[in-house]
Design an enzyme around this catalytic site. Structure first.
Site, PDB file in Angstrom:
ATOM      1  N   THR A  65       0.857  -1.189   0.000  1.00 41.53           N
ATOM      2  CA  THR A  65       0.000   0.000   0.000  1.00 41.53           C
ATOM      3  C   THR A  65       0.891   1.236   0.000  1.00 41.53           C
ATOM      4  OG1 THR A  65      -1.791  -1.076   1.171  1.00 41.53           O
ATOM      5  CG2 THR A  65      -1.597   1.286   1.509  1.00 41.53           C
ATOM      6  N   THR A 114      -0.566   1.528   6.883  1.00 43.41           N
ATOM      7  CA  THR A 114      -0.422   0.348   6.036  1.00 43.41           C
ATOM      8  C   THR A 114      -0.281  -0.884   6.904  1.00 43.41           C
ATOM      9  OG1 THR A 114       0.894  -0.771   4.362  1.00 43.41           O
ATOM     10  CG2 THR A 114       2.088   0.748   5.812  1.00 43.41           C
ATOM     11  N   GLY A 135     -10.634  -2.826   3.032  1.00 45.54           N
ATOM     12  CA  GLY A 135      -9.710  -2.685   4.159  1.00 45.54           C
ATOM     13  C   GLY A 135      -9.773  -1.309   4.784  1.00 45.54           C
ATOM     14  N   ASP A 136      -8.698  -0.951   5.435  1.00 37.95           N
ATOM     15  CA  ASP A 136      -8.648   0.331   6.163  1.00 37.95           C
ATOM     16  C   ASP A 136      -8.323   1.511   5.258  1.00 37.95           C
ATOM     17  OD1 ASP A 136      -6.090  -0.897   5.814  1.00 37.95           O
ATOM     18  OD2 ASP A 136      -5.246   0.643   7.115  1.00 37.95           O
ATOM     19  N   ARG A 162     -14.397  -7.490  -0.028  1.00 41.00           N
ATOM     20  CA  ARG A 162     -13.692  -7.043   1.183  1.00 41.00           C
ATOM     21  C   ARG A 162     -13.097  -5.636   0.993  1.00 41.00           C
ATOM     22  NH1 ARG A 162      -8.206  -5.310   2.520  1.00 41.00           N
ATOM     23  NH2 ARG A 162      -7.798  -5.924   4.659  1.00 41.00           N
TER      24      ARG A 162
HETATM   25  N1  ASP Z   1      -3.964  -1.947   4.720  1.00 40.52           N
HETATM   26  C1  ASP Z   1      -4.190  -2.571   3.458  1.00 40.52           C
HETATM   27  C2  ASP Z   1      -5.470  -3.357   3.526  1.00 40.52           C
HETATM   28  O1  ASP Z   1      -5.732  -3.990   4.519  1.00 40.52           O
HETATM   29  C3  ASP Z   1      -3.066  -3.483   3.042  1.00 40.52           C
HETATM   30  C4  ASP Z   1      -1.688  -2.908   3.170  1.00 40.52           C
HETATM   31  O2  ASP Z   1      -1.488  -1.885   3.795  1.00 40.52           O
HETATM   32  O3  ASP Z   1      -0.758  -3.456   2.596  1.00 40.52           O
HETATM   33  O4  ASP Z   1      -6.184  -3.375   2.565  1.00 40.52           O
END
Ligand code: ASP
Length: 359
Positions: A225, A276, A255-256, A253
């Site tokens: 990310t 991340t 994510g954050d 899904r």
């Molecule tokens: N935080 C990101 C997610 O969960 C993944 C990442 O940061 O690599 O989608």
């Protein structure tokens, strides 16, 4: 004279309630924040990440290390030049992230990880620390620059977050660059997906599947990310994050990264943050906002706040990952609990830091 006791009581209340020191509790949040003032150390500054995870020196070839460092340097310098020339933190964050979105090295834009169905679904968010305005997009499949779309959602719609097809329609209407979904394909990421799917089929019984889905991602470092926080010469902080999410994600899904307060947060009175890592934990901990809130309500420094949230709260829950953060005085912090995090920063003097592993 009959009023003397009354006057005495009024005086007692008036002076009795007067703060005895600057550090007294104050219900006015704004003046509470000013207690946290430290010296301004940078008029402008920029800090970025290209993902955290199991990034170990022994698994990294020299060429790969050089390639990552060069791209981080290119990206951070793009933003730094904008800030140096008096540009806005918003522009600096967008252009910096776009350099990484266009690079197949990172899990954002081109080079994004694959979903279980073999597609790329992209998430991004942006926040403006001056207005507390924000924009975010989740699960978009054909917009070349998700960070640009997140900003457009902030500036050109009355919403904060759009998703999927609707987000693409909005992007098209606003004239953003639309690409064929195959634009995001990279062989490396596709092979990672195949490996995880294979392992799921062969090694795991049903109950272990969910854990292993994440485990494989983390252990094999399917991270990448990208994120950026910038402070401009006008004291405005902006933060942005862009990602393909986690390899083998399914069921839409999210994510954050596109969640304001989890993956991204900015407030001129405190700091800006981009996260991340294992997104579910960042959502449950409201990582980015918590760092700002700790500065605001506990009156602690950026370093203390990032450490508390990543090394204590996130770790205690079992979450892995990290943040880059930058406060209103130009202090910067890299904080992570993984083996490594691709990261870089530049201050007003042009001092450049590029790092990959833990020190
Ligand atoms: N935080 C990101 C997610 O969960 C993944 C990442 O940061 O690599 O989608």
């Amino acid at each position: 004279m009959r009023n003397l006791p009354l006057i005495f009581i009024i005086l007692l209340i008036a002076f009795g309630c007067k703060p005895t020191s600057d550090k007294s509790y104050n219900t006015d949040i704004d003046s509470n924040i000013t207690i946290n003032q430290q010296e301004k150390i940078n008029d402008f500054a920029i800090i970025i990440h290209g993902g955290a995870g199991t990034i170990l020196k022994e698994n990294m070839s020299d060429e790969k290390e050089v390639a990552y460092s060069a791209k981080l340097e290119e990206a951070v310098k793009v933003g730094h030049t904008i800030l140096k020339n008096g540009g806005t933190s918003q522009e600096a964050v967008m252009k910096t992230i776009q350099v990484m979105e266009e690079s197949p090295l990172f899990n954002a834009g081109k080079g994004a990880v694959f979903t279980n169905e073999g597609t790329n679904e992209l998430d991004a968010s942006f926040m403006d620390g001056k207005t507390l305005n924000a924009g975010a997009v989740a699960g978009v499949t054909n917009v070349k620059s998700p960070i640009e779309l997140a900003i457009k959602i902030m500036t050109d719609s009355e919403h904060v977050m759009l998703s999927g097809k609707g987000a693409s329609i909005f992007a098209e209407e606003k004239g953003l660059e639309i690409v064929d979904p195959s634009y995001f394909y990279t062989e490396k990421r596709f092979k990672s997906l195949q490996r995880i799917i294979e392992r799921e089929k062969t090694e795991l019984d049903h109950n272990d599947k969910t854990a292993a889905f994440y485990d494989a991602d983390i252990k094999n470092a399917k991270f990448g990310t990208v994120g950026c926080v910038a402070l401009d010469k006008n004291g405005n902080i902006a933060a942005g994050t862009s990602t393909g999410g986690m390899t083998n994600k399914r069921w839409g899904r999210i994510g954050d990264a596109p969640i304001i307060g989890s993956g991204t947060y900015a407030n001129n009175k405190t700091c800006g943050v981009s996260s991340t890592g294992w997104g579910e934990y960042f959502i449950r901990n409201q990582v980015a906002y918590d760092i700002s809130a700790q500065m605001e309500y506990k009156n602690i420094s950026l370093k203390e706040a990032t450490k508390n949230v990543i090394q204590h709260k996130l770790t205690a829950l079992g979450g892995t990952g990290g943040v880059v953060a930058l406060d209103k005085n130009g202090n910067m912090s890299f904080e992570f609990n993984t083996a490594g995090m691709y990261r870089a920063s530049m201050d007003e003097k042009g001092n450049l830091v590029i790092k990959i592993y833990k020190e």
